[in-house]
Enzyme design. Structure first.
Site, PDB file in Angstrom:
ATOM      1  N   HIS A 143       0.841  -1.209   0.000  1.00 61.75           N
ATOM      2  CA  HIS A 143       0.000   0.000   0.000  1.00 61.75           C
ATOM      3  C   HIS A 143       0.873   1.256   0.000  1.00 61.75           C
ATOM      4  CE1 HIS A 143      -3.592   2.450   1.406  1.00 61.75           C
ATOM      5  NE2 HIS A 143      -2.569   3.255   1.637  1.00 61.75           N
ATOM      6  N   GLU A 144       1.856   1.296   0.908  1.00 67.34           N
ATOM      7  CA  GLU A 144       2.687   2.504   1.016  1.00 67.34           C
ATOM      8  C   GLU A 144       3.526   2.717  -0.247  1.00 67.34           C
ATOM      9  OE1 GLU A 144       2.014   4.666   3.123  1.00 67.34           O
ATOM     10  OE2 GLU A 144       0.701   3.312   4.237  1.00 67.34           O
TER      11      GLU A 144
HETATM   12 NI    NI Z   1      -2.313   5.356   1.796  1.00 66.68          NI
END
Ligand code: NI
Length: 179
Positions: A143-144
């Site tokens: 996600h990051e």
């Molecule tokens: Ni995010």
């Protein structure tokens, strides 16, 4: 240092491909990381990418503690500064789980991610990081690092019947207002 404003989806700066960090262990880099940590803590985030505060560098921080009210009952992820990351999926398995994002406040969606990955990169001092992880840890990293290529999690959602407002999907989650 400073709690910085988090950009929200719709801001074109979130869609850029971030530049590699050219120098490690500089005052500017350490100051940026302090600001990112304070910003993430202020909103109980599990991770934050530099582009989310308008800094177009390949730098993410993440990590969870048992006390994080946004992600109760999730496994702990070590507090990590990850710079110039490279992610390699290990195998073809995917798994689905709910995600939220500080740049997409008030919403959650089910996102498929690689189940198991290897990720490499550097910490703020330029020391190498090389980890093989799975589950929630692998999800947080994916996600990051998506923020570094201009991808927000709604762009990964395949089934929009499982996307919506946190307060509707999960009534009773206390942190819905700052998710
Ligand atoms: Ni995010």
């Amino acid at each position: 240092m400073t709690v910085r404003d988090i950009l929200k989806m719709g801001d074109a700066r979130l869609l850029r491909v971030a530049e590699p960090v050219p120098l490690f262990d500089t005052h500017e880099l350490h100051d940026l990381i302090v600001d990112m940590r304070e910003t993430m803590a202020a909103v109980h985030g599990a991770g934050l990418a530099a582009p989310q505060i308008g800094v177009n560098l390949q730098l993410v921080i993440f990590g969870s503690t048992a006390e994080n009210p946004r992600y109760p009952n999730r496994p702990l992820v070590p507090q990590t500064v990850l710079i110039n990351p490279v992610i390699t999926p290990l195998g073809a398995d995917e798994e689905e789980d709910w995600e939220g994002c500080l740049s997409v406040p008030g919403l959650r969606g089910v996102v498929p991610r690689w189940s198991r990955i290897r990720y490499t990169g550097f910490n703020e001092k330029g020391q190498p990081i090389d980890r093989t992880v799975d589950g929630f840890h692998a999800r947080v990293v994916q996600h990051e690092c998506d923020h570094l290529i201009g991808k927000l999690y709604p762009m990964r959602v395949r089934d929009f019947t499982r996307f919506g407002f946190t307060e509707v999907l999960f009534p009773g989650i206390s942190e819905a207002q700052d998710d």
